[in-house]
Every structure is written in structure tokens, then in C-alpha cells.
Design an enzyme around this catalytic site. Structure first.
Site, PDB file in Angstrom:
ATOM      1  N   TYR A  74      26.322 -34.288  76.392  1.00  0.00           N
ATOM      2  CA  TYR A  74      25.151 -34.161  77.545  1.00  0.00           C
ATOM      3  C   TYR A  74      24.368 -35.061  77.817  1.00  0.00           C
ATOM      4  CZ  TYR A  74      21.465 -31.494  79.995  1.00  0.00           C
ATOM      5  OH  TYR A  74      20.539 -31.167  80.826  1.00  0.00           O
ATOM      6  N   SER A  85      17.371 -35.934  82.896  1.00  0.00           N
ATOM      7  CA  SER A  85      16.674 -35.100  81.704  1.00  0.00           C
ATOM      8  C   SER A  85      15.899 -36.089  80.653  1.00  0.00           C
ATOM      9  CB  SER A  85      17.660 -34.410  80.957  1.00  0.00           C
ATOM     10  OG  SER A  85      17.223 -33.792  79.669  1.00  0.00           O
TER      11      SER A  85
END
Length: 294
Positions: free
Chosen positions: A202, A189
Site C-alpha cells: 500500500y 498518504s
């Protein structure tokens, strides 16, 4: 002036503000407004993955559904995993794969469990005989705007086990069944490089995926297996309204001024799985809407 069939990238897909919406995890496609685009009406295959046998975790919706659809239209068979509560979502992805004329297998379960990761690999080998492409896409996040003190051990464990343990176990168990010329593709990401404070745990795991991808790639060169990753920016998937408190401006921070759609991520996975990328391993393909990354 735009060329034939082209469109300004800032206007190609819906732009914020989006309608206010809220959903419980894991989120559901039919509750989203606007509905995510998985390439149902646009993706056209050209035989780039003919007869490839693939495993795609988190394949029921979002990026996983778009990749499953694209792989099938490129000629691949697909085993997709999903959480049991996502049965209807998985059924729709199976329909898209089968409509493309390919074999689809949907396997419920949670990649946080080592035994489930063994089952995934075992089922793929039972159905296909081998695994040509493994895509580790399943992920979990939960916004905590109140900071690290608000991140419970339960949340931290879920994030780490879903995003890291599952990937590690699946790679480990699948490797004996990935032939020379095979490929592993992980989903990292933009958060790996530009972490949002409210997604600290995360973002941490997404940074670890980058390191794992590059290290495993070096380990597997002699076996003829390539390992790469895709780093999406903000992408409009069911995970978003089910884990973030306010999505009305989601994606507006990207240079393109909007969120990406799952259909815009799938071509990167197709490229990395195809022989066209035979000289590419240990790389991160950034699909961030213009956010510069290292």
C-alpha cells in the site's frame, strides 16, 4: 485560553483507545465505534465550487463521503463511485448531496477494471456535460504483519490495480472532458513518506501517487489543468477496522495523539478544487496530524 468557537486540536475529535472492533472489507460506517464524522453537522459551504461538475471515486464512505458532502455544500454536483457491496453507504452519501440541493449520481463498479473507468467518465459526461474536478480517492490496503512473504500476488494485484491503475485510467479518459481551469486531486498518504512495514505494498502505491501527481501536473500546465494531491495521516474510516488487526490505539502515534476524522480532510480538497488555489499545482497537501513530511 481558547478563542471563541475554537478547541484544542488534540481534543476536538475522539481519542484512542477505541473499542475493539472487527469488520470485513470493505467495512461499513454503521458498525464503527465511534462513528466517523463526515461534517454532517458542521460543514458550512460558501459557494466556492458553484456549479462545478465533479467525479469522486470511493465516494460512498470515509474521506470520499466527507468530500462529497463538502463539495455539494459548496455548490458542486457529484458523481460518486462505490463497490457494489457498498450500496447502502452510497445511498446515504447521495442523500447528503441531495439535501444540499445538488445533483448526485452514484455509480457501482470497481476501478480495477479499465472498462469501468471508461464507464465512470462516460456517465459523468452524460450527466454533466463535462468534468471540472476529478478526485481519485478509491483505495485498498490489507495489513500483513508477517512481512513481504505473506503478501500474495492476489493481494498485490488488488492494491496496485485499485490504487494506481484506476487513477491512471481515469485521468487518461477524463482529460478530454476537463476544461481549462479544471482540477485533478489524488489521495496519497503519510505512508508515501513514512511507510509502515505491515503496509508495504500500500505504501509503495502511495509513493507512486506522489510521483504521478507531480509528473502529470507538469504535463498539463499548458492545458490549464492543475494536479495536486492530499496526503492524509491516520484517518478513521471503514477501511481501518476492515483491514487492520487491532485499531484500539489507531492514530495514537500521530503528534496530535489521535486519528483524524474524514471531516478534517475535506477542506483540503475544497481548497485545491477552488480558484483560491489557482497558483498551486504539483503540490501535496499534508494532513497528517502533525507528522512532519518532506
Amino acid at each position: 485560553m481558547s478563542g471563541a468557537g475554537s478547541e484544542h486540536p488534540t481534543r476536538q475529535q475522539p481519542q484512542p483507545p477505541f473499542p475493539a472492533q472487527d469488520d470485513e472489507h470493505p467495512g461499513y460506517t454503521h458498525r464503527m465505534s465511534p462513528r466517523p464524522d463526515h461534517g454532517e453537522d458542521t460543514y458550512k459551504g460558501s459557494g466556492r465550487l458553484t456549479d462545478r461538475k465533479t467525479v469522486i471515486t470511493g465516494g460512498d464512505s470515509g474521506i470520499g463521503r466527507a468530500v462529497s458532502l463538502a463539495f455539494a455544500r459548496e455548490g458542486a454536483d457529484v458523481l460518486l463511485t462505490y463497490l457494489p457491496e457498498e450500496e447502502d453507504e452510497a445511498r446515504e452519501t447521495v442523500r447528503l448531496v441531495e439535501d444540499a440541493g445538488r445533483h448526485a449520481v452514484a455509480l457501482p463498479g470497481d476501478v480495477r477494471e479499465e472498462a469501468q473507468c471508461r464507464r465512470i467518465v462516460g456517465k459523468a459526461v452524460e450527466e454533466f456535460g463535462r468534468i471540472d474536478v476529478l478526485i481519485n480517492n478509491a483505495a485498498f490496503q490489507m495489513s500483513q504483519p508477517d512481512g513481504i512473504e505473506a503478501v500474495s500476488t492476489e493481494q498485490f494485484d488488488r492494491v496496485v490495480h485499485t490504487n494506481l491503475y484506476g487513477m491512471f485510467w481515469l485521468c487518461k479518459f477524463a482529460l478530454p472532458h476537463i476544461p481549462e481551469g479544471g482540477s485533478i486531486i489524488n489521495t496519497t498518504s503519510v505512508q508515501a513518506y513514512k511507510p509502515s512495514p505491515h503496509l508495504l505494498d500500500y505504501a509503495m502505491t502511495k509513493g507512486a501517487i506522489v510521483t504521478f501527481t507531480q509528473g502529470l501536473a507538469g504535463m498539463l500546465v499548458e492545458r490549464g489543468i492543475r494536479v495536486n494531491a492530499v496526503a492524509p495521516g491516520p484517518v478513521w474510516t471503514p477501511l481501518i477496522p476492515s483491514t487492520l488487526p487491532d485499531t484500539t490505539q489507531f492514530g495514537a502515534q500521530s503528534p496530535l495523539g489521535r486519528a483524524g476524522q474524514p471531516a478534517e480532510m475535506a477542506p483540503a480538497y475544497v481548497f485545491l478544487a477552488s480558484q483560491e488555489s489557482s497558483y498551486i499545482t504539483a503540490e501535496i497537501v499534508n494532513a497528517t496530524g502533525g507528522t512532519p513530511l518532506p
